[in-house]
Design a protein around this motif. Structure first.
Motif, PDB file in Angstrom:
ATOM      1  N   HIS A  56       8.651  25.840  -7.995  1.00 51.95           N
ATOM      2  CA  HIS A  56       7.203  25.970  -7.854  1.00 51.95           C
ATOM      3  C   HIS A  56       6.886  27.389  -7.379  1.00 51.95           C
ATOM      4  N   ALA A  57       5.654  27.783  -7.521  1.00 47.78           N
ATOM      5  CA  ALA A  57       5.232  29.110  -7.057  1.00 47.78           C
ATOM      6  C   ALA A  57       5.518  29.297  -5.566  1.00 47.78           C
ATOM      7  N   SER A  58       5.514  28.211  -4.825  1.00 47.99           N
ATOM      8  CA  SER A  58       5.788  28.272  -3.380  1.00 47.99           C
ATOM      9  C   SER A  58       7.267  28.510  -3.081  1.00 47.99           C
ATOM     10  N   GLY A  59       8.097  28.412  -4.110  1.00 46.88           N
ATOM     11  CA  GLY A  59       9.527  28.599  -3.917  1.00 46.88           C
ATOM     12  C   GLY A  59      10.310  27.305  -3.812  1.00 46.88           C
ATOM     13  N   ASP A  60       9.610  26.164  -3.761  1.00 48.73           N
ATOM     14  CA  ASP A  60      10.287  24.875  -3.681  1.00 48.73           C
ATOM     15  C   ASP A  60      10.931  24.538  -5.029  1.00 48.73           C
ATOM     16  N   ARG A  61      12.154  24.077  -4.982  1.00 49.53           N
ATOM     17  CA  ARG A  61      12.901  23.706  -6.184  1.00 49.53           C
ATOM     18  C   ARG A  61      12.538  22.290  -6.601  1.00 49.53           C
ATOM     19  N   TYR A  62      12.530  22.038  -7.918  1.00 48.29           N
ATOM     20  CA  TYR A  62      12.351  20.675  -8.398  1.00 48.29           C
ATOM     21  C   TYR A  62      13.168  20.453  -9.659  1.00 48.29           C
ATOM     22  N   VAL A  63      13.448  19.199  -9.944  1.00 41.40           N
ATOM     23  CA  VAL A  63      14.197  18.795 -11.124  1.00 41.40           C
ATOM     24  C   VAL A  63      13.235  18.039 -12.031  1.00 41.40           C
TER      25      VAL A  63
END
Length: 74
Positions: free
Chosen positions: A28-35
């Motif tokens: 995400h733009a916030s830097g949080d990773r997602y699958v």
């Protein structure tokens, strides 16, 4: 078994049932990773599942597979 391997095994189960499945990891733009798991049938996206970890995405894909099996059996 690690969560990523398990997720890909579940994706293979979907593929064997005739679905096209895309598994990817992004941020995400916030830097949080997602699958992200996108599932297609006949060229149309029918589901988009995602989680913070491979395990979360695998749980959702497991539920999707169970639902498909119930609908197919009905």
């Amino acid at each position: 078994m690690n969560a990523l391997v398990h997720l890909h095994q579940l994706a293979d189960q979907c593929r064997e049932s005739g679905f096209f499945v895309s598994v990817s990891t992004a941020y995400h733009a916030s830097g949080d990773r997602y699958v992200s798991v996108m599932i297609f049938s006949s060229g149309q996206q029918i589901a988009h599942l995602y989680g913070s970890t491979e395990a979360e995405a695998a749980e959702q894909l497991t539920a999707f597979i169970a639902t498909q099996k119930q609908e197919y059996a009905a």
